[in-house]
Design a protein around this motif. Sequence first.
Motif, PDB file in Angstrom:
ATOM      1  N   TYR A  33      36.708  44.246  40.769  1.00 64.90           N
ATOM      2  CA  TYR A  33      37.833  43.542  40.140  1.00 64.90           C
ATOM      3  C   TYR A  33      37.663  42.031  40.240  1.00 64.90           C
ATOM      4  O   TYR A  33      38.166  41.290  39.385  1.00 64.90           O
ATOM      5  CB  TYR A  33      39.146  43.994  40.782  1.00 64.90           C
ATOM      6  CG  TYR A  33      40.376  43.634  39.971  1.00 64.90           C
ATOM      7  CD1 TYR A  33      40.331  43.560  38.585  1.00 64.90           C
ATOM      8  CD2 TYR A  33      41.596  43.379  40.592  1.00 64.90           C
ATOM      9  CE1 TYR A  33      41.454  43.244  37.842  1.00 64.90           C
ATOM     10  CE2 TYR A  33      42.724  43.071  39.863  1.00 64.90           C
ATOM     11  CZ  TYR A  33      42.648  43.001  38.484  1.00 64.90           C
ATOM     12  OH  TYR A  33      43.770  42.679  37.761  1.00 64.90           O
ATOM     13  N   ALA A 130      41.895  47.742  35.249  1.00 62.10           N
ATOM     14  CA  ALA A 130      42.857  47.553  36.347  1.00 62.10           C
ATOM     15  C   ALA A 130      43.874  48.691  36.426  1.00 62.10           C
ATOM     16  O   ALA A 130      44.092  49.246  37.516  1.00 62.10           O
ATOM     17  CB  ALA A 130      43.553  46.204  36.214  1.00 62.10           C
ATOM     18  N   THR A 150      47.087  48.640  47.217  1.00 61.73           N
ATOM     19  CA  THR A 150      47.154  48.050  45.876  1.00 61.73           C
ATOM     20  C   THR A 150      47.037  46.535  45.962  1.00 61.73           C
ATOM     21  O   THR A 150      46.320  45.908  45.176  1.00 61.73           O
ATOM     22  CB  THR A 150      48.477  48.433  45.175  1.00 61.73           C
ATOM     23  OG1 THR A 150      48.561  49.855  45.069  1.00 61.73           O
ATOM     24  CG2 THR A 150      48.550  47.824  43.781  1.00 61.73           C
ATOM     25  N   MET A 154      44.352  43.983  44.434  1.00 58.83           N
ATOM     26  CA  MET A 154      44.786  42.860  43.609  1.00 58.83           C
ATOM     27  C   MET A 154      44.344  41.512  44.179  1.00 58.83           C
ATOM     28  O   MET A 154      44.338  40.508  43.458  1.00 58.83           O
ATOM     29  CB  MET A 154      46.315  42.866  43.484  1.00 58.83           C
ATOM     30  CG  MET A 154      46.882  44.068  42.754  1.00 58.83           C
ATOM     31  SD  MET A 154      46.357  44.104  41.040  1.00 58.83           S
ATOM     32  CE  MET A 154      47.276  45.527  40.455  1.00 58.83           C
ATOM     33  N   TRP A 360      53.188  46.739  41.372  1.00 61.12           N
ATOM     34  CA  TRP A 360      52.459  47.924  40.929  1.00 61.12           C
ATOM     35  C   TRP A 360      52.667  49.150  41.798  1.00 61.12           C
ATOM     36  O   TRP A 360      52.244  50.250  41.431  1.00 61.12           O
ATOM     37  CB  TRP A 360      50.971  47.599  40.791  1.00 61.12           C
ATOM     38  CG  TRP A 360      50.684  46.998  39.456  1.00 61.12           C
ATOM     39  CD1 TRP A 360      50.232  45.742  39.199  1.00 61.12           C
ATOM     40  CD2 TRP A 360      50.856  47.628  38.183  1.00 61.12           C
ATOM     41  NE1 TRP A 360      50.114  45.542  37.840  1.00 61.12           N
ATOM     42  CE2 TRP A 360      50.491  46.684  37.194  1.00 61.12           C
ATOM     43  CE3 TRP A 360      51.288  48.884  37.771  1.00 61.12           C
ATOM     44  CZ2 TRP A 360      50.538  46.972  35.828  1.00 61.12           C
ATOM     45  CZ3 TRP A 360      51.342  49.166  36.414  1.00 61.12           C
ATOM     46  CH2 TRP A 360      50.967  48.229  35.469  1.00 61.12           C
ATOM     47  N   ASN A 380      51.298  48.290  31.516  1.00 62.48           N
ATOM     48  CA  ASN A 380      50.325  47.210  31.511  1.00 62.48           C
ATOM     49  C   ASN A 380      50.077  46.686  30.097  1.00 62.48           C
ATOM     50  O   ASN A 380      49.916  45.482  29.884  1.00 62.48           O
ATOM     51  CB  ASN A 380      49.010  47.689  32.137  1.00 62.48           C
ATOM     52  CG  ASN A 380      48.146  46.556  32.629  1.00 62.48           C
ATOM     53  OD1 ASN A 380      48.620  45.677  33.347  1.00 62.48           O
ATOM     54  ND2 ASN A 380      46.888  46.544  32.240  1.00 62.48           N
TER      55      ASN A 380
END
Length: 437
Positions: A33, A130, A150, A154, A360, A380
């Motif tokens: 990510y 994501a 989470t 992130m 989230w 999203n």
Amino acid sequence: MAHTTSDDRQDSWQEALHRKISRRLLPLLLICYMFAALDRVNLGFAKLQMSQDIGISEAVYGLGAGIFFLGYVLFEIPSNLMLTRIGTRKTIMRIMILWGLTSAGMMFVQDVTSFLVLRFLLGVFEAGFAPGIIFYLGYWYPAARLAAPTALFMLAGPISSVLGGPVSTWIMTYLDGAWSLAGWQWMFVLEGLPTVLLGFVVWRTLADSPVQARWLSDAEKAQVTRDVDAGRNPQGKHEFRQVLRDRRVYGLALSYFFLIGGMYAVIFWLPTILADNGIKSITAVGLYSALPYAASIVVMIVLSRRSDRRGERRLHSAVPAIVAAVAMAVAAFTTDNLPIALTAIVISTACSWGSYAVFWSMPSSHLSGTAAAGGIALINSIGLVGGFISPMLFGWLKEATGGTLVGLLVLVGMLLASGIGIAATRIPAASADGVHH
């Protein structure tokens, strides 16, 4: 002398199991990510050189920054629904290889058309990454424990911004002209191609679900399944068509629209804002740009852990968004005072990322089954429309007014609307025993 009960031993074993899962999954997902987030961060630095090289205006840059999200939105729900059929491993590998090649292909941008086409394709190929991972984490963690992992996933956003600013500007400065390529071209190549390699790493190492994880014993696999099933919302939707009629899903989606709009305009425009406020060195812009995201890392960890500990999501996401709006308002009216404006931007950015991290865990606990993949993608998708509109609108307002005040005030309104929307959308929170309250 205190006695250790069977319940204490069970709790200790479950804690150790979750730590084992986190050590195995989160480092790889975090790195993946980070490169996805870097694709969004580095465009703001590339603009400082490429806007003159290929002749793009402020409004065109804003459109290019935002059109990525248009491609993402159009293909996100199909990507996530396909993930439930072919598995996470194949889906993430396909996404990473295609977006890595496209990101590196940005080196071939020569004019407005090629700039916009490649940005759109980048969004198409990255679509579903994501939200697919967020859905995937729900296979491994019960709802009551989901905010912390989470948030750790992130963290890739602010970490990539902390590292990406200095690294991107270093590449642009010191490789400019090497082999007849501009610095911004080198930046896209060197930050895009590693993603392709990571795609093959995902294929080789990631398990589609706990049941397929060779590094878990049969007892551990059974425990993970029990924990996740116990934490599901018994009123959660199990079919995607039911998600489409769920007003809470749309409440979360609208709130996310405003939150993402406020966040991504800053991500894409922060280097320009700093340059306009007297920081002329590209290297210095990169270093100053890292400050808001360094603070974001701390806020995200603290908020997510506190949210898990208290079993409360809504206010832990809503209040930081409102604080972010207030801080952005301060930044809007102090652009002639760099220390105050930068401090306000740091606070606003950190709080908006903190809100984003906790947010989230709300849809993940509300939805279940295959509907979770489609529902998360729907939220999203609607939210990322804000990522399409706000950078484009900010660029248009900057060009029309000759300054950033009006654009920053629009971001204030978006962040405030997000906080109010999240506070008004009530999602049952799961406690540690798996019961929703």
